[in-house]
Design an enzyme around this catalytic site. Structure first.
Site, PDB file in Angstrom:
ATOM      1  N   ARG A 115      62.816  46.927  34.718  1.00 23.57           N
ATOM      2  CA  ARG A 115      62.122  46.091  35.714  1.00 23.57           C
ATOM      3  C   ARG A 115      62.144  46.779  37.084  1.00 23.57           C
ATOM      4  NH1 ARG A 115      60.290  40.715  36.025  1.00 23.57           N
ATOM      5  NH2 ARG A 115      60.538  39.746  38.053  1.00 23.57           N
ATOM      6  N   MET A 159      41.436  42.154  32.325  1.00 21.72           N
ATOM      7  CA  MET A 159      41.164  40.998  31.450  1.00 21.72           C
ATOM      8  C   MET A 159      41.064  39.685  32.224  1.00 21.72           C
ATOM      9  SD  MET A 159      43.284  41.554  27.961  1.00 21.72           S
ATOM     10  CE  MET A 159      44.863  41.320  28.730  1.00 21.72           C
ATOM     11  N   ILE A 160      41.961  39.482  33.175  1.00 16.91           N
ATOM     12  CA  ILE A 160      41.940  38.216  33.924  1.00 16.91           C
ATOM     13  C   ILE A 160      40.642  38.117  34.730  1.00 16.91           C
ATOM     14  CG2 ILE A 160      43.055  36.890  35.760  1.00 16.91           C
ATOM     15  CD1 ILE A 160      45.731  38.162  34.854  1.00 16.91           C
ATOM     16  N   SER A 161      40.320  39.213  35.399  1.00 17.28           N
ATOM     17  CA  SER A 161      39.103  39.217  36.227  1.00 17.28           C
ATOM     18  C   SER A 161      37.859  38.972  35.397  1.00 17.28           C
ATOM     19  CB  SER A 161      38.976  40.547  36.965  1.00 17.28           C
ATOM     20  OG  SER A 161      40.037  40.697  37.858  1.00 17.28           O
ATOM     21  N   ARG A 184      51.349  25.061  32.409  1.00 21.87           N
ATOM     22  CA  ARG A 184      52.041  25.091  31.113  1.00 21.87           C
ATOM     23  C   ARG A 184      53.089  23.983  31.038  1.00 21.87           C
ATOM     24  NH1 ARG A 184      52.856  31.678  31.037  1.00 21.87           N
ATOM     25  NH2 ARG A 184      50.947  32.147  29.875  1.00 21.87           N
ATOM     26  N   HIS A 220      58.303  34.049  39.308  1.00 26.89           N
ATOM     27  CA  HIS A 220      57.437  34.053  38.119  1.00 26.89           C
ATOM     28  C   HIS A 220      58.068  35.023  37.106  1.00 26.89           C
ATOM     29  CE1 HIS A 220      53.876  33.995  35.635  1.00 26.89           C
ATOM     30  NE2 HIS A 220      53.777  35.310  35.709  1.00 26.89           N
ATOM     31  N   GLY A 229      41.840  44.805  40.590  1.00 25.62           N
ATOM     32  CA  GLY A 229      41.994  44.753  39.129  1.00 25.62           C
ATOM     33  C   GLY A 229      40.771  44.102  38.515  1.00 25.62           C
ATOM     34  N   ASP A 283      52.280  28.653  35.354  1.00 26.34           N
ATOM     35  CA  ASP A 283      53.543  28.071  34.882  1.00 26.34           C
ATOM     36  C   ASP A 283      53.523  26.554  35.076  1.00 26.34           C
ATOM     37  OD1 ASP A 283      54.705  30.735  34.440  1.00 26.34           O
ATOM     38  OD2 ASP A 283      54.629  30.871  36.612  1.00 26.34           O
ATOM     39  N   ASN A 303      54.601  49.156  41.015  1.00 23.44           N
ATOM     40  CA  ASN A 303      53.619  48.175  41.484  1.00 23.44           C
ATOM     41  C   ASN A 303      53.820  47.860  42.962  1.00 23.44           C
ATOM     42  OD1 ASN A 303      52.000  47.937  39.280  1.00 23.44           O
ATOM     43  ND2 ASN A 303      53.261  46.377  38.309  1.00 23.44           N
ATOM     44  N   ASN A 349      51.961  41.450  38.552  1.00 23.18           N
ATOM     45  CA  ASN A 349      53.419  41.277  38.459  1.00 23.18           C
ATOM     46  C   ASN A 349      54.216  42.506  38.879  1.00 23.18           C
ATOM     47  OD1 ASN A 349      53.932  38.620  37.595  1.00 23.18           O
ATOM     48  ND2 ASN A 349      52.982  39.085  35.624  1.00 23.18           N
TER      49      ASN A 349
HETATM   50  N1  LIG Z   1      51.213  35.505  37.951  1.00 23.93           N
HETATM   51  C1  LIG Z   1      50.791  35.139  36.763  1.00 23.93           C
HETATM   52  O1  LIG Z   1      50.842  33.973  36.381  1.00 23.93           O
HETATM   53  C2  LIG Z   1      50.224  36.170  35.823  1.00 23.93           C
HETATM   54  C3  LIG Z   1      49.727  35.768  34.575  1.00 23.93           C
HETATM   55  C4  LIG Z   1      49.183  36.731  33.727  1.00 23.93           C
HETATM   56  C5  LIG Z   1      49.154  38.066  34.116  1.00 23.93           C
HETATM   57  N2  LIG Z   1      49.669  38.413  35.337  1.00 23.93           N
HETATM   58  C6  LIG Z   1      49.653  39.806  35.784  1.00 23.93           C
HETATM   59  O2  LIG Z   1      48.325  40.124  36.235  1.00 23.93           O
HETATM   60  C7  LIG Z   1      48.140  41.518  36.184  1.00 23.93           C
HETATM   61  C8  LIG Z   1      46.785  41.841  35.585  1.00 23.93           C
HETATM   62  O3  LIG Z   1      46.687  41.336  34.278  1.00 23.93           O
HETATM   63  P1  LIG Z   1      45.437  41.703  33.342  1.00 23.93           P
HETATM   64  O4  LIG Z   1      45.689  41.043  32.042  1.00 23.93           O
HETATM   65  O5  LIG Z   1      44.155  41.448  34.050  1.00 23.93           O
HETATM   66  O6  LIG Z   1      45.686  43.272  33.201  1.00 23.93           O
HETATM   67  P2  LIG Z   1      44.661  44.428  32.781  1.00 23.93           P
HETATM   68  O7  LIG Z   1      45.515  45.603  32.427  1.00 23.93           O
HETATM   69  O8  LIG Z   1      43.647  43.936  31.813  1.00 23.93           O
HETATM   70  O9  LIG Z   1      43.902  44.736  34.148  1.00 23.93           O
HETATM   71  C9  LIG Z   1      44.506  45.309  35.244  1.00 23.93           C
HETATM   72  C10 LIG Z   1      43.462  46.140  35.946  1.00 23.93           C
HETATM   73  O10 LIG Z   1      43.999  46.562  37.194  1.00 23.93           O
HETATM   74  C11 LIG Z   1      43.574  47.883  37.418  1.00 23.93           C
HETATM   75  N3  LIG Z   1      44.453  48.500  38.401  1.00 23.93           N
HETATM   76  C12 LIG Z   1      45.623  49.141  38.212  1.00 23.93           C
HETATM   77  N4  LIG Z   1      46.082  49.590  39.383  1.00 23.93           N
HETATM   78  C13 LIG Z   1      45.198  49.209  40.321  1.00 23.93           C
HETATM   79  C14 LIG Z   1      45.112  49.390  41.725  1.00 23.93           C
HETATM   80  N5  LIG Z   1      46.049  50.066  42.398  1.00 23.93           N
HETATM   81  N6  LIG Z   1      44.074  48.866  42.387  1.00 23.93           N
HETATM   82  C15 LIG Z   1      43.119  48.196  41.717  1.00 23.93           C
HETATM   83  N7  LIG Z   1      43.123  48.014  40.397  1.00 23.93           N
HETATM   84  C16 LIG Z   1      44.153  48.512  39.717  1.00 23.93           C
HETATM   85  C17 LIG Z   1      43.631  48.516  36.032  1.00 23.93           C
HETATM   86  O11 LIG Z   1      42.842  49.689  35.962  1.00 23.93           O
HETATM   87  C18 LIG Z   1      43.077  47.392  35.166  1.00 23.93           C
HETATM   88  O12 LIG Z   1      41.675  47.459  35.090  1.00 23.93           O
HETATM   89  C19 LIG Z   1      49.339  42.076  35.403  1.00 23.93           C
HETATM   90  O13 LIG Z   1      50.271  42.582  36.331  1.00 23.93           O
HETATM   91  C20 LIG Z   1      49.920  40.854  34.714  1.00 23.93           C
HETATM   92  O14 LIG Z   1      51.294  40.992  34.452  1.00 23.93           O
HETATM   93  C21 LIG Z   1      50.187  37.494  36.178  1.00 23.93           C
END
Ligand SMILES: NC(=O)c1ccc[n+]([C@@H]2O[C@H](COP(=O)([O-])OP(=O)(O)OC[C@H]3O[C@@H](n4cnc5c(N)ncnc54)[C@H](O)[C@@H]3O)[C@@H](O)[C@H]2O)c1
Length: 438
Positions: free
Chosen positions: A189, A106-108, A253, A278, A102, A250, A196, A222
């Site tokens: 869900r 956004m996170i990355s 927070r 989570h 991923g 979490d 996923n 998630n």
């Molecule tokens: N555990 C936590 O505390 C927590 C907190 C925030 C977000 N999240 C989860 O993190 C995940 C990512 O969030 P984000 O904001 O970066 O999302 P995002 O949509 O900005 O980025 C996700 C990226 O993953 C890519 N992707 C999709 N399927 C893929 C695969 N099979 N292999 C590789 N890449 C793939 C997408 O193309 C996209 O670029 C979401 O599932 C979100 O719910 C978890």
């Protein structure tokens, strides 16, 4: 000793590769040369590379040939140099491979720059970033790699981008699994678990096949607890203990809310456990947490607030943030990923602990076996952890933990087809939300 390897022209072709120690050797030279910025020579993707203890030979330059551009090193990270250099390089640690899925998300976008800067693994730890994207996000992934190039991080020795986890996870010492599909409008869900779950089953198999045998895996995508369970079940050759689901956000927070209520700076809050999933059934534990070394209940006398408002505030924080921002938390999630990694590679301060979603087999709390559940952990700083023993429980805490446990057991039944546990049967107690969902 000279080593040589063929680099594959295609992302889907297996090829002989330099071992990590050999790469490290090359990279050590690279670091020296990056700092000196001397005479780079393009390293073609399909050329033989030679490197030795005392020198790296530049290959004959040919144009990179990669019609889809979906494999191997990226841009400046494909350069090698023809200098003899070994002084100044001895203090660097051995290169480590950090895989991030991923990576165009956004996170990355926050996390990768922290990793490359040395903020996570330290200022003497060179790293190679192996970035996994999806077919759709590949072009964006190239944009990410371009930004990494332009940042001139001295510790960043390699960047590879790809869409095949069997290539991207090769020799990974850390795998940060962030990529996942978001829950679409009207999606149950159970649907999210399946869609996923398939991603994490495949990535588990890939890790099992090609990653370092002691790779540490942090699942962020998630629903992260059950995704982590699916991943570890598909990677039987990697210790189940090495898999984590991120609940550190979490925890952070919860610490922030307690500090706010007590009127103290948040570094005064310790021993904070998030129990369970989570999701909105997660349990922020104010019974065992401390403020200035004292039990929270002695500092915050408003116990009604603790039981009702505090718990809900933490559980629903992500949702409120989405309302304000219009998107889910990315920067603070990246920070919490850094915290989670650092907690495993630095000794936990005496008497304190941290939360992580880990495999429940052998847990001392009576929580059901064979799920991934957030629990209190301590580490010696060697990448491993142990569960904390001296924890107290009361009826309130036990009841809440049981609810989250029931949810995770139901999620597990939903994905039985992905964990090798037979036919899936989905009877989720209720359609609980992820903390980021409304
Ligand atoms: N555990 C936590 O505390 C927590 C907190 C925030 C977000 N999240 C989860 O993190 C995940 C990512 O969030 P984000 O904001 O970066 O999302 P995002 O949509 O900005 O980025 C996700 C990226 O993953 C890519 N992707 C999709 N399927 C893929 C695969 N099979 N292999 C590789 N890449 C793939 C997408 O193309 C996209 O670029 C979401 O599932 C979100 O719910 C978890």
């Amino acid at each position: 000793m000279a080593v040589a390897a063929e680099l594959s022209p295609s992302s889907h072709t297996k090829s002989t590769r330099l071992s990590s120690s050999q790469l490290s050797l090359c990279s050590t030279h690279l670091s020296y040369l990056h700092r000196r910025a001397l005479r780079p020579v393009a390293r073609p993707r399909n050329a033989t590379i030679s490197c030795s203890v005392n020198q790296i030979q530049a290959p004959i330059a040919v144009q990179p040939e990669d019609p889809k551009g979906k494999s191997d090193c990226y841009g400046i990270f494909c350069l090698t140099y023809d200098l003899k250099a070994e002084e100044e390089t001895k203090s660097w640690k051995k290169l480590i491979n950090v895989a991030v899925s991923g990576a165009a998300g956004m996170i990355s976008n926050h996390l990768l720059f922290k990793l490359a800067s040395g903020e996570v693994f330290g200022p003497d730890q060179p790293i190679a970033l192996k970035l996994l994207g999806s077919e759709r996000s590949f072009q964006a992934l190239e944009g990410v790699a371009m930004e990494l190039e332009d940042s001139l991080f001295p510790l960043l020795r390699e960047v590879k981008i790809g869409i095949d986890p069997y290539e991207v996870f090769e020799d990974a010492k850390w795998a940060l699994l962030i990529g996942a599909k978001p829950r679409g409008p009207g999606m149950e869900r159970a649907g999210l678990l399946d869609i996923n779950g398939q991603i994490f089953a495949e990535q588990g198999k890939a890790l099992n096949a090609v990653a370092s045998r002691n790779v540490k895996v942090l699942v962020v995508g998630n629903p992260c607890n059950t995704n982590a369970l699916i991943c570890l079940k598909n990677a039987p050759n990697i210790p189940a203990k090495n898999f984590h689901a991120l609940t550190r956000l979490d925890e952070n927070r919860a610490k922030c809310q307690l500090a706010l209520k007590a009127g103290v700076f948040y570094d005064k809050v310790s021993n904070m456990t998030i129990w369970g999933n989570h999701s909105t059934t997660q349990v922020p534990d104010f019974l065992n947490a401390k403020i200035n070394g004292l039990p929270v209940k002695e500092v915050i006398k408003d116990h009604k607030w603790l039981e009702e408002e505090f718990t809900e505030k933490v559980q629903k924080r992500g949702g409120v943030l989405i309302q304000k921002w219009g998107r889910s938390s990315a920067a603070s999630t990246a920070v919490s990923i850094v915290d989670a990694i650092k907690s495993l590679i630095t000794p936990t301060p005496e008497g304190d602990w941290f939360s992580s979603g880990v495999y429940t087999n052998g847990n001392p709390y009576g929580i059901a076996q064979d799920i991934v559940f957030s629990m209190p952990c301590r580490s010696k700083g060697d990448g491993d952890y142990e569960l904390v023993k001296d924890i107290i429980f009361d009826d309130y805490l036990l009841k809440r933990i049981a609810k989250s446990e029931a949810e995770l057991l139901a999620e597990k039944r939903c994905v039985a087809h992905l964990t090798g546990d037979g036919v899936a049967f989905c009877d989720l107690p209720e359609d609980t939300m992820l903390p980021g969902e409304m």
